[in-house]
Design an enzyme around this catalytic site. Sequence first.
Site, PDB file in Angstrom:
ATOM      1  N   HIS A  85       0.819  -1.222   0.000  1.00 19.94           N
ATOM      2  CA  HIS A  85       0.000   0.000   0.000  1.00 19.94           C
ATOM      3  C   HIS A  85       0.844   1.261   0.000  1.00 19.94           C
ATOM      4  O   HIS A  85       1.946   1.293   0.539  1.00 19.94           O
ATOM      5  CB  HIS A  85      -1.029   0.005   1.136  1.00 19.94           C
ATOM      6  CG  HIS A  85      -0.492   0.113   2.528  1.00 19.94           C
ATOM      7  ND1 HIS A  85      -0.272   1.314   3.157  1.00 19.94           N
ATOM      8  CD2 HIS A  85      -0.150  -0.836   3.438  1.00 19.94           C
ATOM      9  CE1 HIS A  85       0.164   1.109   4.388  1.00 19.94           C
ATOM     10  NE2 HIS A  85       0.256  -0.188   4.583  1.00 19.94           N
ATOM     11  N   ASP A  87      -0.603   4.448   0.758  1.00 22.76           N
ATOM     12  CA  ASP A  87      -1.087   5.472   1.691  1.00 22.76           C
ATOM     13  C   ASP A  87      -0.360   5.311   3.019  1.00 22.76           C
ATOM     14  O   ASP A  87       0.163   4.239   3.334  1.00 22.76           O
ATOM     15  CB  ASP A  87      -2.607   5.351   1.890  1.00 22.76           C
ATOM     16  CG  ASP A  87      -3.047   3.997   2.424  1.00 22.76           C
ATOM     17  OD1 ASP A  87      -2.571   2.970   1.903  1.00 22.76           O
ATOM     18  OD2 ASP A  87      -3.842   3.951   3.385  1.00 22.76           O
ATOM     19  N   GLU A 151      -5.188   1.445   2.496  1.00 22.04           N
ATOM     20  CA  GLU A 151      -5.056   0.348   3.449  1.00 22.04           C
ATOM     21  C   GLU A 151      -5.308   0.823   4.867  1.00 22.04           C
ATOM     22  O   GLU A 151      -5.900   0.118   5.671  1.00 22.04           O
ATOM     23  CB  GLU A 151      -3.654  -0.275   3.352  1.00 22.04           C
ATOM     24  CG  GLU A 151      -3.533  -1.642   4.012  1.00 22.04           C
ATOM     25  CD  GLU A 151      -3.304  -1.600   5.514  1.00 22.04           C
ATOM     26  OE1 GLU A 151      -3.571  -2.616   6.174  1.00 22.04           O
ATOM     27  OE2 GLU A 151      -2.877  -0.559   6.047  1.00 22.04           O
TER      28      GLU A 151
HETATM   29 ZN   LIG Z   1       0.721  -1.075   6.492  1.00 19.91          ZN
END
Ligand SMILES: [Zn+2]
Length: 455
Positions: A85, A87, A151
Amino acid sequence: MDFKEEALKVKEDLIADIQTLCRIPSVLDPATAKEGQPFGQGCREALDCMLAFGRRDGFEVKDVDGYAGHIDIGEGDEVIGVLGHLDVVPVNAEGWIYPPFSCTLKDNILYGRGTSDDKGPTLAAYYAAKIIHDLKLPTKKKIRIIFGCDEESGSRCMKHYFSKEPYPQWAFTPDAGFPVCYGEKSGCGYTISGDCPEEGLLSFKAGQRVNIVPETAEAIVVGELSDFSDSFEAFKQKYGVGGSLEEKHGQVRITLIGKSAHASTPDLGKNAIVYLAQYLNEVIDHPVSRFIDDYFRDDNHARRLGFYFNGAMGEITCNVGIIDYEQGHVRIQLDLRCPHDMNFDDMQCCIVKAIKPMGWTEEHHIGPYLFVDPESELITTLHQAYVKYTHDEQAKPVTMGGGTYAKSMPNTCVAFGMEFPGSPNAIHENNEILRVDELMLGVAIYAEALYHLVK
Ligand SMILES: [Zn+2]
């Protein structure tokens, strides 16, 4: 094949890419959300940056509506996936040695938000796949590096991604720890609420987030300082907790300080709600403190509630995360992490039985779980790759109470690295770090694992 040696050859490039990516503050930002960037501008920029790396290196890339994207490496009908991820969680303004989005390299350590969670590990897996490709090793399957942008706030990215794209045959997510995690418990939440008399106890409050063991709890009781000072001192001594008393207009504010921890590992903390309830139950008589003391004292595993369970994924955990009692109304929130093979109906019955005499009601949700046979080819392959490069035969495959992207796939994805046992990286905290030596080891382990899965 010595992938450690190959990893060292790409070290400078990899560090440069991690720095570029980590300098983008990709925190969820609804204010700048629009079509094509559902999680705001920072996440959109991070996604563009990752897609640009793939294009630069000559691979096919795909942007799935700004929710997520992927880079395809190699050929084949079957696909092995990596789910990372882009973010990151927000940062505190104070408390960082280096600015959180500077990604400063100092003494072989990268400092910055996202270095370990999860941009560094995602790029480590990307470089591992690239090494396999650049060495022209014989492979039968394609590697797909998939990256989402949500996430940390509910994984809406993966839900959307897999509504448009097929599931890989097998996958791992480099978003937890080594050696490898074959099970993730079901995250369940209960909110209990109802009325009760105000007599004696005026308020009892603690907890901001249900998934944290509360560090501080506060109650206001009727009386004066001298009614409580001796007993409170003795209680603090006896149980190793902190706190203070403050008197005002015939009321005493009691503050108890325990120790915070993640709700999935409550034994690492000291729940301030439970300790304060225990103390209150010694000095006053009130249904709220009595209820908490009866059902949660010295017990983070639902023993007192009557549905303790220890199964293939280990023990159930139970955290009293939030209490809000004032003006005769109480709300208590529980965070439970439940092994998949326990009896969920039994849990429901026991909780209803506990609150019935109080006249309280409950609302709940039961989250998904993940379980992959620890003897399966996926787990043994990943574990052996870890052992090959660390020589660590002690650390065995584990389960956990937390949740990762692995739950976005139908029991065919597991969390694998990139934190090493006993070497924490301050994930979600100030001064998040990534040690370059461990990064190199991570690349070698990922290359080894991916090569075994695609060859
Ligand atoms: Zn993480």
